[in-house]
Write a protein that holds these residues in place. Structure first.
Motif, PDB file in Angstrom:
ATOM      1  N   TRP A   1      13.031  52.659  14.754  1.00  0.00           N
ATOM      2  CA  TRP A   1      12.534  51.764  15.747  1.00  0.00           C
ATOM      3  C   TRP A   1      12.617  51.962  17.231  1.00  0.00           C
ATOM      4  CZ3 TRP A   1      10.985  46.164  15.275  1.00  0.00           C
ATOM      5  CH2 TRP A   1      10.647  45.623  13.912  1.00  0.00           C
TER       6      TRP A   1
ATOM      7  N   LEU B   1      10.164  41.998  12.535  1.00  0.00           N
ATOM      8  CA  LEU B   1      10.125  42.887  10.970  1.00  0.00           C
ATOM      9  C   LEU B   1       9.656  42.299  10.033  1.00  0.00           C
ATOM     10  CD1 LEU B   1      11.774  45.111   9.900  1.00  0.00           C
ATOM     11  CD2 LEU B   1      13.633  43.566   9.371  1.00  0.00           C
ATOM     12  N   ASP B   2       8.824  43.123   9.308  1.00  0.00           N
ATOM     13  CA  ASP B   2       8.310  42.530   8.148  1.00  0.00           C
ATOM     14  C   ASP B   2       9.060  42.582   7.091  1.00  0.00           C
ATOM     15  OD1 ASP B   2       6.916  42.491   5.563  1.00  0.00           O
ATOM     16  OD2 ASP B   2       5.366  43.518   6.393  1.00  0.00           O
ATOM     17  N   LEU B   3       9.708  41.224   6.871  1.00  0.00           N
ATOM     18  CA  LEU B   3      10.845  40.746   5.967  1.00  0.00           C
ATOM     19  C   LEU B   3      10.505  41.336   4.519  1.00  0.00           C
ATOM     20  CD1 LEU B   3      11.729  37.563   7.508  1.00  0.00           C
ATOM     21  CD2 LEU B   3      12.842  39.613   7.854  1.00  0.00           C
TER      22      LEU B   3
ATOM     23  N   ARG C   1      18.815  34.920   9.507  1.00  0.00           N
ATOM     24  CA  ARG C   1      18.552  35.740   8.081  1.00  0.00           C
ATOM     25  C   ARG C   1      19.410  36.551   7.795  1.00  0.00           C
ATOM     26  NH1 ARG C   1      14.092  32.741   8.008  1.00  0.00           N
ATOM     27  NH2 ARG C   1      12.502  33.186   9.370  1.00  0.00           N
TER      28      ARG C   1
ATOM     29  N   GLY D   1      17.920  45.232  15.664  1.00  0.00           N
ATOM     30  CA  GLY D   1      18.024  46.652  15.189  1.00  0.00           C
ATOM     31  C   GLY D   1      16.754  47.723  15.968  1.00  0.00           C
TER      32      GLY D   1
ATOM     33  N   GLU E   1      -3.156  38.044   9.685  1.00  0.00           N
ATOM     34  CA  GLU E   1      -2.795  37.173   8.751  1.00  0.00           C
ATOM     35  C   GLU E   1      -1.350  37.190   8.312  1.00  0.00           C
ATOM     36  OE1 GLU E   1      -4.180  39.975   8.799  1.00  0.00           O
ATOM     37  OE2 GLU E   1      -3.543  41.352   7.147  1.00  0.00           O
ATOM     38  N   LYS E   2      -0.708  38.438   8.744  1.00  0.00           N
ATOM     39  CA  LYS E   2       0.904  38.438   8.733  1.00  0.00           C
ATOM     40  C   LYS E   2       1.484  38.100   9.776  1.00  0.00           C
ATOM     41  CE  LYS E   2       1.017  39.268   4.193  1.00  0.00           C
ATOM     42  NZ  LYS E   2       1.524  37.964   3.194  1.00  0.00           N
ATOM     43  N   ARG E   3       1.075  37.586  10.902  1.00  0.00           N
ATOM     44  CA  ARG E   3       1.616  37.033  12.043  1.00  0.00           C
ATOM     45  C   ARG E   3       1.863  38.336  12.828  1.00  0.00           C
ATOM     46  NH1 ARG E   3      -1.098  33.833  10.094  1.00  0.00           N
ATOM     47  NH2 ARG E   3      -0.537  31.387   9.664  1.00  0.00           N
TER      48      ARG E   3
ATOM     49  N   TYR F   1       6.401  31.650  22.352  1.00  0.00           N
ATOM     50  CA  TYR F   1       7.987  31.247  22.091  1.00  0.00           C
ATOM     51  C   TYR F   1       8.697  32.421  21.629  1.00  0.00           C
ATOM     52  CZ  TYR F   1       6.365  30.505  17.239  1.00  0.00           C
ATOM     53  OH  TYR F   1       5.962  30.835  16.051  1.00  0.00           O
TER      54      TYR F   1
ATOM     55  N   GLU G   1      17.271  36.898  13.779  1.00  0.00           N
ATOM     56  CA  GLU G   1      18.109  37.735  12.821  1.00  0.00           C
ATOM     57  C   GLU G   1      19.556  36.936  12.426  1.00  0.00           C
ATOM     58  OE1 GLU G   1      16.648  38.259  15.566  1.00  0.00           O
ATOM     59  OE2 GLU G   1      15.641  40.386  15.343  1.00  0.00           O
TER      60      GLU G   1
ATOM     61  N   GLU H   1      11.829  42.402  20.425  1.00  0.00           N
ATOM     62  CA  GLU H   1      12.128  43.586  20.766  1.00  0.00           C
ATOM     63  C   GLU H   1      11.175  44.825  21.478  1.00  0.00           C
ATOM     64  OE1 GLU H   1      14.383  44.335  16.903  1.00  0.00           O
ATOM     65  OE2 GLU H   1      16.184  44.543  18.204  1.00  0.00           O
TER      66      GLU H   1
ATOM     67  N   GLY I   1      11.848  41.344  15.825  1.00  0.00           N
ATOM     68  CA  GLY I   1      11.363  42.608  16.496  1.00  0.00           C
ATOM     69  C   GLY I   1      10.192  42.655  17.185  1.00  0.00           C
TER      70      GLY I   1
ATOM     71  N   ALA J   1       5.754  38.416  14.559  1.00  0.00           N
ATOM     72  CA  ALA J   1       6.741  37.686  14.110  1.00  0.00           C
ATOM     73  C   ALA J   1       7.642  38.632  13.637  1.00  0.00           C
ATOM     74  CB  ALA J   1       6.107  36.971  12.605  1.00  0.00           C
TER      75      ALA J   1
END
Ligand code: 1HE
Length: 267
Positions: free
Chosen positions: A93, A73-75, A144, A149, A33-35, A136, A141, A121, A118, A71
């Motif tokens: 990380w 890092l949890d922004l 954003r 990192g 639900e949060k990709r 894809y 970063e 990464e 991430g 998707a």
């Protein structure tokens, strides 16, 4: 009771699920639900999983539930970090992903949908990447206002070169699965829905190798490849001697000479 619950009951967060399928351990990001965005708990859970890998596991498959691998890092967790806190967050990380890249067994990642920031990464810390055609790749970063990192500066250029990584970060360029495959971001390209089976098949083959050979491939090979050639040749010679002196190697070589082993065309 699943293996993940038995071994890692306290260490695994709800965003991860672990199970053992024969001699292959399967770690799944379960926050569709949060990709499958990667929060701190998930990163620490990944570290704990690889640290506590039981002896039965001879290969790992890393996958994402839902339509996306991750998707990134949890922004929503980026807060007002100080510079020092930023360094230690990135190093957390690095520590977790080092456990993947330089762990005990090879890791196969199944990529689909977003393999972003991430998430890319994380994928690059695995040894083999199987991409479904929906995958894809992007490094948003740049857009954003932050920087990678989770080890991308080291691992992504090894796969595609500095210039292509700079292009992704500076222009927001997105590579589709075909392009990623052509560039070397994935070693396999499969139809939608076929990634997990392909990865489990590859992991099964890997698990059947001599453990010392797998160890040499994930621990010695990358170090040799980046060493000064004179030292690299020496390390290779030492690793070769250690491997061929093992009982496992002797039995496998004897099996071939006695026509009990498969030919390379039959693997
Ligand atoms: C998230 C995240 C996230 C989705 N952190 N919550 N990564 C990015 O910059 C990628 C940001 N995500 C996206 O651009 C899109 O979500 C996707 C293209 C990946 C997928 O789009 P879509 O239409 O399938 O999903 P969505 O509607 O955008 O997102 C669904 C939910 O997931 C939504 O939450 P909701 O509560 O509104 O339902 C999104 O907010 C949430 N979500 N991605 C937090 N990343 C060690 S440094 C690494 C640095 C980085 O990784 S930077 C790159 C970060």
């Amino acid at each position: 009771m699943r293996w993940g619950e038995r071994i890692l009951e306290s260490a695994l967060p709800s965003s991860l699920r672990a199970e053992l399928r024969g001699d292959v351990a399967l770690l799944t990001l379960v926050r569709p639900e949060k990709r499958n965005a990667l929060n701190d708990d998930t990163i620490l859970g990944i570290e704990a999983f690889f640290q506590a890998l039981p002896v039965e596991a001879r290969a790992v498959v890393l996958a994402g539930e839902g339509e996306n691998f991750s998707a990134g890092l949890d922004l929503s967790e980026i807060t007002e970090r100080s510079t020092v806190e930023g360094v230690s967050h990135s190093m957390m990380w690095h520590r977790a992903f080092e456990r993947i890249e330089f762990g005990r067994v090879p890791v196969v990642a199944v990529l689909k949908g977003a393999v972003v920031g991430g998430g890319l990464e994380l994928a690059c810390a695995a040894h083999i990447r199987v991409a479904e055609r929906s995958a894809y790749y992007a490094l948003p970063e740049g857009q954003r206002g932050i920087f990678v990192g989770g080890g991308a500066s080291v691992r992504v250029p090894r796969l595609i070169g500095v210039a292509r990584m700079a292009d992704m970060m500076l222009t927001g360029r997105v590579h589709d699965a075909e392009s990623g495959y052509a560039l070397g971001l994935s070693q396999y390209l499969v139809e939608p829905g076929a990634g997990l089976d392909k990865a489990l098949d590859l992991a099964g083959r890997i698990a059947a190798n001599a453990p010392l050979t797998n160890f040499a491939v994930i621990q010695a090979l990358p170090r040799i490849a980046e060493a000064d050639p004179r030292q690299g040749f020496m390390m290779e010679a030492l690793m070769a001697a250690v491997a061929q002196g093992s009982d496992d190697a002797k039995e496998r070589l004897r099996a071939f000479l006695e026509k009990r082993a498969k030919k390379v065309t039959e693997f």
